[in-house]
Scaffold this motif. Structure first.
Motif, PDB file in Angstrom:
ATOM      1  N   LEU B  52      -2.366  16.276  42.591  1.00 11.65           N
ATOM      2  CA  LEU B  52      -2.629  16.101  41.042  1.00 11.65           C
ATOM      3  C   LEU B  52      -3.065  17.022  40.190  1.00 11.65           C
ATOM      4  O   LEU B  52      -2.670  17.443  39.107  1.00 11.65           O
ATOM      5  N   GLU B  53      -3.986  17.815  40.718  1.00 15.09           N
ATOM      6  CA  GLU B  53      -4.719  18.863  39.821  1.00 15.09           C
ATOM      7  C   GLU B  53      -3.740  20.111  39.445  1.00 15.09           C
ATOM      8  O   GLU B  53      -3.562  20.465  38.393  1.00 15.09           O
ATOM      9  N   GLU B  54      -3.158  20.508  40.613  1.00 16.54           N
ATOM     10  CA  GLU B  54      -2.014  21.644  40.094  1.00 16.54           C
ATOM     11  C   GLU B  54      -1.093  21.108  39.145  1.00 16.54           C
ATOM     12  O   GLU B  54      -0.556  21.928  38.158  1.00 16.54           O
ATOM     13  N   CYS B  55      -0.570  19.869  39.365  1.00 19.85           N
ATOM     14  CA  CYS B  55       0.268  19.248  38.534  1.00 19.85           C
ATOM     15  C   CYS B  55      -0.100  19.131  37.158  1.00 19.85           C
ATOM     16  O   CYS B  55       0.456  19.583  36.143  1.00 19.85           O
ATOM     17  N   ARG B  56      -1.339  18.568  36.903  1.00 22.30           N
ATOM     18  CA  ARG B  56      -1.922  18.443  35.498  1.00 22.30           C
ATOM     19  C   ARG B  56      -2.169  19.781  34.859  1.00 22.30           C
ATOM     20  O   ARG B  56      -1.767  20.051  33.708  1.00 22.30           O
ATOM     21  N   ALA B  57      -2.239  20.813  35.764  1.00 25.50           N
ATOM     22  CA  ALA B  57      -2.584  22.292  34.966  1.00 25.50           C
ATOM     23  C   ALA B  57      -1.266  22.841  34.445  1.00 25.50           C
ATOM     24  O   ALA B  57      -1.148  23.345  33.318  1.00 25.50           O
ATOM     25  N   MET B  58      -0.180  22.147  34.840  1.00 24.76           N
ATOM     26  CA  MET B  58       1.066  22.670  34.344  1.00 24.76           C
ATOM     27  C   MET B  58       1.523  22.226  32.887  1.00 24.76           C
ATOM     28  O   MET B  58       2.360  22.534  32.310  1.00 24.76           O
ATOM     29  N   SER B  59       0.598  21.426  32.351  1.00 25.58           N
ATOM     30  CA  SER B  59       0.817  20.695  30.797  1.00 25.58           C
ATOM     31  C   SER B  59       0.479  21.784  30.131  1.00 25.58           C
ATOM     32  O   SER B  59       0.981  21.630  29.067  1.00 25.58           O
ATOM     33  N   ASP B  60      -0.219  22.770  30.496  1.00 28.17           N
ATOM     34  CA  ASP B  60      -0.363  23.717  29.389  1.00 28.17           C
ATOM     35  C   ASP B  60       0.453  24.857  29.521  1.00 28.17           C
ATOM     36  O   ASP B  60       0.446  26.004  28.956  1.00 28.17           O
ATOM     37  N   HIS B  61       1.711  24.815  30.292  1.00 27.27           N
ATOM     38  CA  HIS B  61       2.578  25.692  30.400  1.00 27.27           C
ATOM     39  C   HIS B  61       3.938  25.374  30.342  1.00 27.27           C
ATOM     40  O   HIS B  61       5.097  25.670  30.836  1.00 27.27           O
ATOM     41  N   GLY B  62       4.203  24.302  29.305  1.00 29.72           N
ATOM     42  CA  GLY B  62       5.235  23.871  28.824  1.00 29.72           C
ATOM     43  C   GLY B  62       6.114  22.752  29.432  1.00 29.72           C
ATOM     44  O   GLY B  62       7.300  22.572  29.267  1.00 29.72           O
ATOM     45  N   TYR B  63       5.405  22.487  30.837  1.00 29.55           N
ATOM     46  CA  TYR B  63       5.954  21.153  31.413  1.00 29.55           C
ATOM     47  C   TYR B  63       5.521  19.792  30.986  1.00 29.55           C
ATOM     48  O   TYR B  63       4.538  19.646  30.837  1.00 29.55           O
TER      49      TYR B  63
END
Lengths: 236, 236
Positions: B52-63
């Motif tokens: 979940l953490e890796e995934c959540r972090a991607m919201s700052d990268h256009g995902y």
């Protein structure tokens, strides 16, 4: 209502809670079929062991040693893993020490917290059903498989046992539902269905068709076999 | 003749040789059904992630982030794991980062030496069959299961895919034979058969009957989805 679950391989057993359950170990080709046959032919006890070395050492302690790996008798062992060797009381009153590729390991992995361990086979299916119906515990069927992988013959037995208990036990575990469906679909000709299977092919290569036929015969014996203090015995 | 095998759970994948095989990952309820639906509705790519953490972090990268655990949308995530969210091009041209309870881990475990990873579902079964028939590699179907255990819906898909390839591929692996038999026995009413299943029950508790119906519909989409450089993309 009591519950019945199916674990399709010893590699999955850590995912199941064994506490207070009766675990039924099955290795149709051929360990558990051989164990049931041995008791029906009056052996005194069977000591299941994981390694060839431990097993071999027991020959100095009054045991007949039975050792199989990959379907063949291990070097220096009196017996391999054929149920037919025990017919006609050939080892009546003997103590047997036994190790097999999959079956003995599966028994070993069935201990953790379980209330009782049985070994089952098609040749004593009805007796095992009747015994389990008199017990108050939930049940887990533990398929030995082949070197950790799912196999057909043990799954078919699991399905047959689930089917036998389907009126007295809940079976909403997915592998119980699947194995029961598989059994109902194929019970009218288990031999033909299993001829496709990898392990049956492996055994055929060893010229043991008679063993296979015997292992797939229903309800030859009216006994129940269980583990007591680490040894297999016939239930009184 | 090319071969097809079935691995019933990620907990058994270490027993299989993945080298040069095409691995087809399946998690019918709902990860792989959702992935196929997303691409049929023109998402640009899906990045499968384990945590979940890796995934959540991607919201700052256009995902756009999609996160599910135990059948429910994870806190703070825009999307859960429902295929219906992607219909009508709702996320057309978007990049999705996705983590699910079983599906994304199963993709991760499918890498070791495999030549290609596909994700499959009933909704694109025929397209996947046709694609695989044009390839020269052996095939391994990798069922996501439920937290390591066997499950019915992924096994039924495995059986359907084995059946679709039964004329072009050898399938003497026991789990391929069993899942094909299970599928042939129950294909006329998968929904009724699956109503017995533990995970379907779990999903029903979350009021997602519409998702279940959608996940069990055959051949809605004519696309193939594969993993390229760690991201899922639609096959050109």
């Amino acid at each position: 209502m009591k519950k019945i679950e199916v674990c399709l391989s010893p590699e999955l057993i850590h995912l199941y809670d064994l506490k207070d359950k009766i675990v039924v170990v099955v290795d149709i080709f051929r360990a558990t079929t051989t164990m049931v046959t041995a008791f029906a032919n009056d052996v005194k006890s069977i000591l299941p062991l994981s390694s060839l070395e431990e097993c071999r050492a027991m020959s100095d302690h009054g045991y007949i040693i039975a050792g199989e790996r990959n379907g063949q008798t291990a070097e220096g062992f009196e017996l391999g893993n054929s149920p037919l060797s025990y017919l006609n009381g050939a080892y009546s009153e003997k103590k047997i020490a036994m190790t097999t590729t999959n079956g003995t390991l599966t028994i070993e992995k069935s201990r953790k917290g379980s209330s009782e361990i049985l070994v089952g086979a098609f040749i004593n299916l009805k007796s095992t059903v009747h015994y389990l119906q008199t017990q108050g515990n939930d049940i887990l069927i533990h398929c030995a498989g082949w070197k950790g992988k799912f196999n057909l013959e043990d799954s078919l037995y699991a399905g047959a046992l689930v089917d036998g208990l389907s009126e007295s036990h809940d079976y909403d575990c997915d592998s119980a539902i699947a194995t029961r469906s598989l059994y109902l679909q194929n019970k009218h000709d288990l031999t033909a269905f299993l001829q496709q299977a990898s392990h049956a092919k492996r055994l055929q290569n060893h010229n043991i068709e008679a063993d296979i036929d015997f292992c797939l015969t229903m309800d030859i014996y009216n006994i129940v076999v269980k583990v007591v203090d680490g040894e297999l015995v016939k239930n009184k």
